[in-house]
Design a protein around this motif. Structure first.
Motif, mmCIF file in Angstrom:
data_model
loop_
_atom_site.group_PDB
_atom_site.id
_atom_site.type_symbol
_atom_site.label_atom_id
_atom_site.label_comp_id
_atom_site.label_asym_id
_atom_site.label_seq_id
_atom_site.Cartn_x
_atom_site.Cartn_y
_atom_site.Cartn_z
ATOM 1 N N LYS A 5 87.422 6.298 28.817
ATOM 2 C CA LYS A 5 86.536 5.146 28.805
ATOM 3 C C LYS A 5 87.180 4.025 27.996
ATOM 4 O O LYS A 5 87.708 4.249 26.907
ATOM 5 N N LYS A 6 87.123 2.815 28.514
ATOM 6 C CA LYS A 6 87.719 1.671 27.832
ATOM 7 C C LYS A 6 86.843 1.263 26.653
ATOM 8 O O LYS A 6 85.620 1.133 26.786
ATOM 9 N N ILE A 7 87.460 1.061 25.504
ATOM 10 C CA ILE A 7 86.743 0.655 24.303
ATOM 11 C C ILE A 7 86.923 -0.856 24.149
ATOM 12 O O ILE A 7 88.057 -1.333 24.053
ATOM 13 N N PRO A 8 85.821 -1.623 24.129
ATOM 14 C CA PRO A 8 85.965 -3.071 23.994
ATOM 15 C C PRO A 8 86.469 -3.448 22.609
ATOM 16 O O PRO A 8 85.954 -2.956 21.595
ATOM 17 N N LEU A 9 87.483 -4.304 22.549
ATOM 18 C CA LEU A 9 88.043 -4.771 21.299
ATOM 19 C C LEU A 9 87.615 -6.211 21.051
ATOM 20 O O LEU A 9 87.523 -7.005 21.983
ATOM 21 N N ARG A 10 87.373 -6.531 19.800
ATOM 22 C CA ARG A 10 87.041 -7.892 19.396
ATOM 23 C C ARG A 10 87.882 -8.239 18.180
ATOM 24 O O ARG A 10 88.270 -7.371 17.409
ATOM 25 N N ARG A 11 88.127 -9.540 17.986
ATOM 26 C CA ARG A 11 88.961 -9.987 16.878
ATOM 27 C C ARG A 11 88.091 -10.472 15.728
ATOM 28 O O ARG A 11 87.155 -11.251 15.931
ATOM 29 N N CYS A 12 88.422 -10.038 14.534
ATOM 30 C CA CYS A 12 87.719 -10.470 13.323
ATOM 31 C C CYS A 12 88.109 -11.915 13.029
ATOM 32 O O CYS A 12 89.293 -12.253 13.029
ATOM 33 N N ILE A 13 87.112 -12.774 12.757
ATOM 34 C CA ILE A 13 87.421 -14.165 12.460
ATOM 35 C C ILE A 13 87.949 -14.336 11.037
ATOM 36 O O ILE A 13 88.460 -15.395 10.696
ATOM 37 N N GLY A 14 87.847 -13.291 10.217
ATOM 38 C CA GLY A 14 88.356 -13.362 8.855
ATOM 39 C C GLY A 14 89.835 -13.036 8.765
ATOM 40 O O GLY A 14 90.646 -13.833 8.302
ATOM 41 N N CYS A 15 90.228 -11.862 9.253
ATOM 42 C CA CYS A 15 91.615 -11.400 9.119
ATOM 43 C C CYS A 15 92.425 -11.550 10.399
ATOM 44 O O CYS A 15 93.647 -11.505 10.372
ATOM 45 N N GLY A 16 91.753 -11.703 11.544
ATOM 46 C CA GLY A 16 92.450 -11.875 12.806
ATOM 47 C C GLY A 16 92.886 -10.583 13.474
ATOM 48 O O GLY A 16 93.506 -10.612 14.532
ATOM 49 N N GLU A 17 92.548 -9.440 12.894
ATOM 50 C CA GLU A 17 92.916 -8.150 13.482
ATOM 51 C C GLU A 17 91.897 -7.748 14.546
ATOM 52 O O GLU A 17 90.742 -8.150 14.502
ATOM 53 N N HIS A 18 92.340 -6.941 15.502
ATOM 54 C CA HIS A 18 91.468 -6.437 16.559
ATOM 55 C C HIS A 18 90.879 -5.088 16.154
ATOM 56 O O HIS A 18 91.595 -4.241 15.636
ATOM 57 N N PHE A 19 89.577 -4.938 16.400
ATOM 58 C CA PHE A 19 88.861 -3.707 16.093
ATOM 59 C C PHE A 19 87.965 -3.362 17.272
ATOM 60 O O PHE A 19 87.660 -4.217 18.104
ATOM 61 N N ALA A 20 87.508 -2.120 17.307
ATOM 62 C CA ALA A 20 86.501 -1.738 18.289
ATOM 63 C C ALA A 20 85.234 -2.539 17.991
ATOM 64 O O ALA A 20 84.890 -2.774 16.830
ATOM 65 N N LYS A 21 84.552 -2.950 19.037
ATOM 66 C CA LYS A 21 83.362 -3.784 18.887
ATOM 67 C C LYS A 21 82.329 -3.139 17.969
ATOM 68 O O LYS A 21 81.651 -3.826 17.210
ATOM 69 N N SER A 22 82.229 -1.814 18.011
ATOM 70 C CA SER A 22 81.223 -1.107 17.207
ATOM 71 C C SER A 22 81.520 -1.133 15.711
ATOM 72 O O SER A 22 80.637 -0.879 14.904
ATOM 73 N N GLU A 23 82.755 -1.457 15.323
ATOM 74 C CA GLU A 23 83.132 -1.479 13.907
ATOM 75 C C GLU A 23 82.890 -2.830 13.258
ATOM 76 O O GLU A 23 83.110 -2.987 12.062
ATOM 77 N N LEU A 24 82.457 -3.816 14.022
ATOM 78 C CA LEU A 24 82.317 -5.177 13.520
ATOM 79 C C LEU A 24 80.856 -5.603 13.435
ATOM 80 O O LEU A 24 79.989 -5.048 14.093
ATOM 81 N N VAL A 25 80.601 -6.613 12.605
ATOM 82 C CA VAL A 25 79.283 -7.236 12.502
ATOM 83 C C VAL A 25 79.361 -8.529 13.312
ATOM 84 O O VAL A 25 80.331 -9.269 13.213
#
Length: 87
Positions: A5-25
């Motif tokens: 299953k593909k895990i959606p990634l999003r970029r943190c506006i603070g550090c610029g790193e990509h994380f799984a969407k579920s790990e971010l606020v």
């Protein structure tokens, strides 16, 4: 062979790193213009993502990346709620 299953990634506006969407606020600007925190990731509106590190929140606030991402000013109460959530 089962397909992963593909895990959606999003970029943190603070550090610029990509994380799984579920790990971010998610910060959300609703269609009415109200800014709020979204922990489910399902609220309608324009969103910006932050990882759960206080340093990223400080960096995003200092550089005004959240305001740029949401195209509006962010009230101090939203930043206070984020700081309380991250501590």
């Amino acid at each position: 062979m089962a397909q992963q299953k593909k895990i959606p990634l999003r970029r943190c506006i603070g550090c610029g790193e990509h994380f799984a969407k579920s790990e971010l606020v998610r910060l959300v600007r609703s269609p009415e213009g109200e800014i709020s925190l979204d922990f489910t990731g399902k609220r309608p509106g324009r969103g910006a993502y932050l990882c759960k590190k206080a340093a990223c929140l400080r960096a995003a606030r200092k550089s005004r990346r959240a305001e740029a991402s949401l195209a509006c000013a962010i009230p101090a109460e939203v930043y206070a709620a984020l700081e309380a959530e991250l501590s």
